[in-house]
Design a protein around this motif. Structure first.
Motif, mmCIF file in Angstrom:
data_model
loop_
_atom_site.group_PDB
_atom_site.id
_atom_site.type_symbol
_atom_site.label_atom_id
_atom_site.label_comp_id
_atom_site.label_asym_id
_atom_site.label_seq_id
_atom_site.Cartn_x
_atom_site.Cartn_y
_atom_site.Cartn_z
ATOM 1 N N ASN A 229 0.833 -1.200 0.000
ATOM 2 C CA ASN A 229 0.000 0.000 0.000
ATOM 3 C C ASN A 229 0.879 1.267 0.000
ATOM 4 N N ARG B 39 0.131 4.165 0.633
ATOM 5 C CA ARG B 39 -0.234 5.043 1.761
ATOM 6 C C ARG B 39 0.735 4.876 2.933
ATOM 7 N N GLN B 40 1.277 3.645 3.093
ATOM 8 C CA GLN B 40 2.209 3.426 4.214
ATOM 9 C C GLN B 40 3.430 4.333 4.066
ATOM 10 N N GLN C 281 3.532 7.086 2.323
ATOM 11 C CA GLN C 281 3.097 8.479 2.435
ATOM 12 C C GLN C 281 2.956 8.872 3.900
ATOM 13 N N VAL C 282 2.371 7.972 4.698
ATOM 14 C CA VAL C 282 2.225 8.265 6.125
ATOM 15 C C VAL C 282 3.611 8.429 6.758
ATOM 16 N N ALA C 283 4.538 7.514 6.383
ATOM 17 C CA ALA C 283 5.902 7.608 6.929
ATOM 18 C C ALA C 283 6.517 8.966 6.597
ATOM 19 N N MET C 284 6.220 9.473 5.410
ATOM 20 C CA MET C 284 6.766 10.785 5.026
ATOM 21 C C MET C 284 6.148 11.912 5.842
ATOM 22 N N ARG D 173 12.714 2.162 5.973
ATOM 23 C CA ARG D 173 12.051 1.840 7.232
ATOM 24 C C ARG D 173 10.716 1.139 7.036
ATOM 25 N N VAL D 174 10.038 1.397 5.899
ATOM 26 C CA VAL D 174 8.676 0.885 5.740
ATOM 27 C C VAL D 174 8.547 -0.082 4.560
ATOM 28 N N PRO E 176 11.131 -3.495 4.656
ATOM 29 C CA PRO E 176 10.684 -4.571 5.566
ATOM 30 C C PRO E 176 9.382 -5.223 5.096
#
Lengths: 244, 211
Positions: A131, A133-134, A136-139, A151-152, A155
């Motif tokens: 996804n 979005r993961q 984007q959220v991390a950013m 990091r996202v 993994p």
């Protein structure tokens, strides 16, 4: 087919084959070259797979087709093309200091050409399934794009990376056509396991050829079991697992 | 306060043109509109996930138009939570703090505080797999709030939840606003949800905003 092979040979044949210095060299070279091919394939396939899965850019469809060429080309043609490539002036100059053709590096390069294409296809599917979005959220949480990837995304792609590595390794182990043309079939020099099968067959030692074939089948079964254990993420992108 | 000044955002063939709005500090503003009206595109533009072709975006007295998403001070909670499957709840709560270089002790204090507040204490060492929708959204909220952003953007955070869990998250959102005074921009399809939570409802229609 496997059962027929098993009945054709005996543990004695297998033991005798494993005792042969030529076959032991071929096993060592196969293990070394397949491992290096796998590492190189992942090094190239991870960024390309990510690029193809996440970004739209001019020429994307062309690049996509280009990446699949090693999968659809006859193996002998890949070997011939590599041979011709290394006849060009810059690469001939390179060969004066670092011999490639008919030497061990040519085995790795020939295996890499096909194994990498499989790894790219597997990883492209893997990254496309994660996804976005993961990331984007991390950013928004403070990562830059590279940090979000490390990091996202990476993994999350771990099962797909393991699958790609296993497929690349198994694909490299079975590679024969390009190696025959680009590396030759010289005993104790560019001899990998498929070369051994070919050489043993050509001198009429069928028992040794079958014993080595069984070794390769065993490795293929282990590789496929590992792929299934790791979830087979990205396998959807691999339409075939043909032999070279 | 969030202030959008004549912004134009393009998403493929879709355009939001010359859009301006102001969201007062501490308010809970709901943004409604039909599917395809550009709500999520606008949210992505505000968060820095989509580039703005013209105009400017301000958070408080700071222009953030050309800043990276992580420099804008905006927490984002997407519809599905977008949790990181390989991280525990504790690691989610500490993610932004670790990226921002907070000391371990300070991170632990903050994650403990958030866990107690959001009812996540017993889940701190769990991975997201197997969590309920409500638990996942509480983790996503905690992750977004951890670094004390002045603005929280919610992209349909309740739409995938059952009635009981929705009520639970509505209560959490109300408490977040009361406790922190954070400015909330909340995208939703659901009018009753908007009326229950928001003190201002905006409609996005054909790329234009209406109160």
């Amino acid at each position: 087919m496997v059962v027929a092979d098993l009945f054709y040979t005996t543990p004695g044949h297998l033991w005798h084959a494993l005792g042969s210095p030529e076959i032991r060299y071929a096993i060592r070279l196969s293990l070394l070259s397949c491992t290096l091919t796998t590492l190189l394939s992942l090094w190239v396939a991870v960024p390309i797979g990510y690029l193809m899965a996440r970004f739209e850019f001019p020429g994307r469809a062309f690049l996509d087709a280009l990446l699949d060429i090693p999968i659809v080309l006859p193996p002998l043609v890949i070997g011939l093309s590599l041979l011709i490539l290394f006849q060009t002036a810059p690469l001939r100059a390179l060969e004066t200091v670092f011999p490639v053709t008919y030497a061990v590096p040519s085995v790795i390069l020939a295996q890499f050409m096909v194994a990498c294409a499989f790894a790219v296809r597997t990883l492209r599917t893997t990254f496309a399934q994660i996804n976005p979005r993961q990331e984007q959220v991390a950013m928004t949480l403070g990562c830059n794009r590279a940090q979000a990837f490390w990091r996202v995304v990476l993994p999350a792609a771990r099962p797909g990376i393991l699958t790609a590595a296993t497929l690349a390794w198994a694909r490299a182990l079975g590679e024969f056509g390009p190696i025959l043309v680009f590396s030759g079939a010289t005993r104790m020099k560019t001899e990998v396991l498929p070369t051994t099968v070919f050489l043993e067959l050509s001198v009429g030692r069928l028992e040794a050829a079958v014993a080595v074939s069984l070794l390769m089948m065993g490795s293929a079964v282990v590789a496929l079991l590992l792929v299934r254990t790791w979830g087979g993420t990205g396998l959807a992108g691999v339409s075939s697992f043909r032999n070279g | 306060m969030i202030s959008l000044r004549h912004i134009t955002i393009q998403a493929g063939s879709f355009h939001l043109r010359d859009l301006s709005m102001e969201i007062p500090t501490g308010s809970h503003t709901a943004l409604m509109g039909r599917t395809g009206s550009g709500k999520t595109t606008l949210l992505e533009g505000i968060c820095g996930l989509r580039s703005v072709r013209s105009g400017s975006i301000w958070v408080g007295d700071r222009e953030v138009t050309n800043l990276l998403p992580g420099q804008r001070g905006i927490g984002l909670v997407p519809q599905d939570g977008a949790l990181f499957d390989h991280l525990t709840v504790r690691q989610h709560l500490e993610f932004a703090l670790e990226v921002r270089g907070w000391a371990t002790e300070r991170r632990e204090t903050r994650s403990q505080e958030l866990a107690e507040w959001l009812g996540l204490t017993s889940l701190l060492d769990r991975l997201p797999a197997g969590m309920s929708g409500g638990e996942r959204q509480r983790v996503a909220l905690g992750r977004a709030l951890a670094f004390h952003p002045p603005v929280l953007c919610l992209d349909e955070p309740l739409s995938a939840l059952d009635d009981q869990t929705r009520g639970e998250i509505v209560a959490v959102l109300t408490e977040i606003r009361n406790r922190t005074g954070i400015t909330i921009l909340h995208i939703t399809h659901n009018r009753s949800e908007a009326e229950r939570l928001a003190d201002r409802i905006l409609h996005l229609r054909d790329g234009r905003l209406e109160s």
